[in-house]
Design a protein around this motif. Sequence first.
Motif, PDB file in Angstrom:
ATOM      1  N   ARG A 253       2.955  -1.232  -1.458  1.00 42.15           N
ATOM      2  CA  ARG A 253       1.631  -1.823  -1.262  1.00 42.15           C
ATOM      3  C   ARG A 253       0.948  -1.264  -0.014  1.00 42.15           C
ATOM      4  O   ARG A 253      -0.250  -0.980  -0.009  1.00 42.15           O
ATOM      5  CB  ARG A 253       1.762  -3.339  -1.141  1.00 42.15           C
ATOM      6  CG  ARG A 253       0.427  -4.065  -1.125  1.00 42.15           C
ATOM      7  CD  ARG A 253      -0.142  -4.131  -2.512  1.00 42.15           C
ATOM      8  NE  ARG A 253      -1.580  -4.043  -2.527  1.00 42.15           N
ATOM      9  CZ  ARG A 253      -2.341  -4.473  -3.523  1.00 42.15           C
ATOM     10  NH1 ARG A 253      -1.778  -5.016  -4.580  1.00 42.15           N
ATOM     11  NH2 ARG A 253      -3.630  -4.348  -3.490  1.00 42.15           N
ATOM     12  N   ALA A 254       1.712  -1.076   1.041  1.00 41.20           N
ATOM     13  CA  ALA A 254       1.124  -0.569   2.288  1.00 41.20           C
ATOM     14  C   ALA A 254       0.562   0.830   2.090  1.00 41.20           C
ATOM     15  O   ALA A 254      -0.517   1.171   2.599  1.00 41.20           O
ATOM     16  CB  ALA A 254       2.176  -0.566   3.397  1.00 41.20           C
TER      17      ALA A 254
ATOM     18  N   ASP B  39      -2.685   0.496   0.133  1.00 38.83           N
ATOM     19  CA  ASP B  39      -3.749  -0.036   0.984  1.00 38.83           C
ATOM     20  C   ASP B  39      -4.301   1.054   1.897  1.00 38.83           C
ATOM     21  O   ASP B  39      -5.505   1.134   2.147  1.00 38.83           O
ATOM     22  CB  ASP B  39      -3.226  -1.204   1.814  1.00 38.83           C
ATOM     23  CG  ASP B  39      -2.972  -2.443   0.964  1.00 38.83           C
ATOM     24  OD1 ASP B  39      -3.505  -2.490  -0.166  1.00 38.83           O
ATOM     25  OD2 ASP B  39      -2.243  -3.344   1.427  1.00 38.83           O
ATOM     26  N   SER B  40      -3.394   1.911   2.373  1.00 39.08           N
ATOM     27  CA  SER B  40      -3.824   3.024   3.216  1.00 39.08           C
ATOM     28  C   SER B  40      -4.697   3.997   2.420  1.00 39.08           C
ATOM     29  O   SER B  40      -5.728   4.476   2.904  1.00 39.08           O
ATOM     30  CB  SER B  40      -2.597   3.750   3.775  1.00 39.08           C
ATOM     31  OG  SER B  40      -2.981   4.909   4.489  1.00 39.08           O
TER      32      SER B  40
END
Length: 598
Positions: A587-588, A591-592
């Motif tokens: 997810r990170a 998101d980036s």
Amino acid sequence: MKYETLVHILDAICQEAPEGSKRYKPDENDVEKMNQARARAFIHLYLKVKFGLSDFSDRERTITDASEDGGIDAYHIDSETKVVYLIQSKFRTNEKNFEDKEISLNELLAMEIDRIMRGEETGENGVPYNGKIKQLQRDISSIDDIARYNYKIVILANLESVPPNKIRQLCGGYSAEVFNYQKAYQALVLPVLTGTYFTANDIMIPVDLSSKNAGSKISYNVKTKNCDCEITVLFVPVIEIAKIMDKYRNAILKYNPRSYLDLEGKSVNSSIKSTLLERDTNEFALFNNGITMLSDETYINERIGQKNKAQLQVKNPQIINGGQTSFTLSRIYHADKVAAEKDLANKEVLLKVITLLGNDSQENKLQLIDEISNATNKQTPVINADRFSNESFHITIQQMVFENFGLLYERKRGEFSDGIRDGYLSESEVVERNHFWRLYYTANGRIARGFQKRLFQQNEFSGIDPNDKNSFKNLYMAIQVFGAIKGRYRRDQKIPREEYAKVYLYVRIHGEESALDAESIEANMRVVNTAFKLFFSWIESQEGNIAGRRTSVNRKTGEKRVTFSQERYFKGPTFEKDFTEWLTANRALLDSSAREVA
């Protein structure tokens, strides 16, 4: 989206005005004049839907909105129900105000109903009423049995803060009905799009007896396991069926498994049309299977003071067979009423009226109606999916998705063709029923089921809760996203399964936070495409028995070859589980990527 649809309808109504009408066709750059035109068209919409006034001039005649109108914007005198409707309307020029802003109490108090009904020629300010209000007074004074009439106030505006008893007081003690924004969408917008807006209570059909040797009809009583019936069979003028269908449209096809079906490409409809218009004689009475109509009460009178004439009266009619015949007749009549009177003269069609007798339960009657429909719809085969379209589940879903998301779910084939033909919406705004359910399942993670083509015909929706707004919110997003994806393909191109999978990824990744304008979807799809590539790189790197992976052996060399097919993988049962696991871990990273795109 619902408000945009409403405005589109109002603009189409404005185009019905005569050429050169500056009131309804102002310069598009004049925002104030455009808003005034739409406000007046909003009253037209109410008059059209509630009273079946399809002719623009008939509606315009009774719109009184102008200076010195005594607070009355329009009126309608209903001679059947003995009610005089007095209308006060307040149209709002943007969606937020249309749905939130209420009409002021001063505007209601400005309605000088008693003064106008008493025949006063001037308002309380001493200024004479305008010509339309004086016309209203003349129309009422010319009613012979006006003592039998009631008065009803209709408020086309929001008025939530005032209880019903207070509204009645504000309206001078008269009965009042409020059409707030929700009721406007449900009772005005959706019905005019589907052609179901004006219900037939009683219809009268003149019958020609001159060529009928055994009288006007044959009647026969039938006892069934569901309820008792009386069957009346007779030949009636096709022009009368054309007029009835043109007036009531899909509202008279409530129990028919199909709604309007366009003439183009429909061989049965074209054959009906050619038989009627290319011959002066009455072969149509021989060639056509006829029309079956339901009725609550049926009467025929052969003593109407005219030689060789009779009159058939049918209460609450519904056509359950012969919809295509009736539809074609209505199209011929609507295209040119004067020519139709000539072309359809002396031509008749067989009409079978089934009168449902007694006080049997509604459930029994509906079961009998379904059995009759199944047995009689043979001229053009009715597929099972058409029969399912009238089930309460689909009716509920249609109303819910329109009310909450402005979606037009086509549960009955052709039911929006009336709105499309009248210019109230475009064909692209209608969501075909199989496409609707494919995207529903796709958006909610059941990708394999979303790949199936005939979901509606399977009618396996027992696990779906119409009150689960989140799942239908996912559907709404999926429809917008799929529309953007589809725009990159030619009309004749098949949309690959991977695009449906991307729709699911879009919903899972962006969820509620995503704007759905074209620019936002395009930007968000770049994140989805990145996720799609990363996810499948991860899947292909996994060891073990992965759905979509196949191992083959070269018989000559014994060499093993491992291949992976996204198409096969989508058909497997693990996509949603695999993607959820991967999304949680990455997810990170996504998101980036989203921030970089933004």
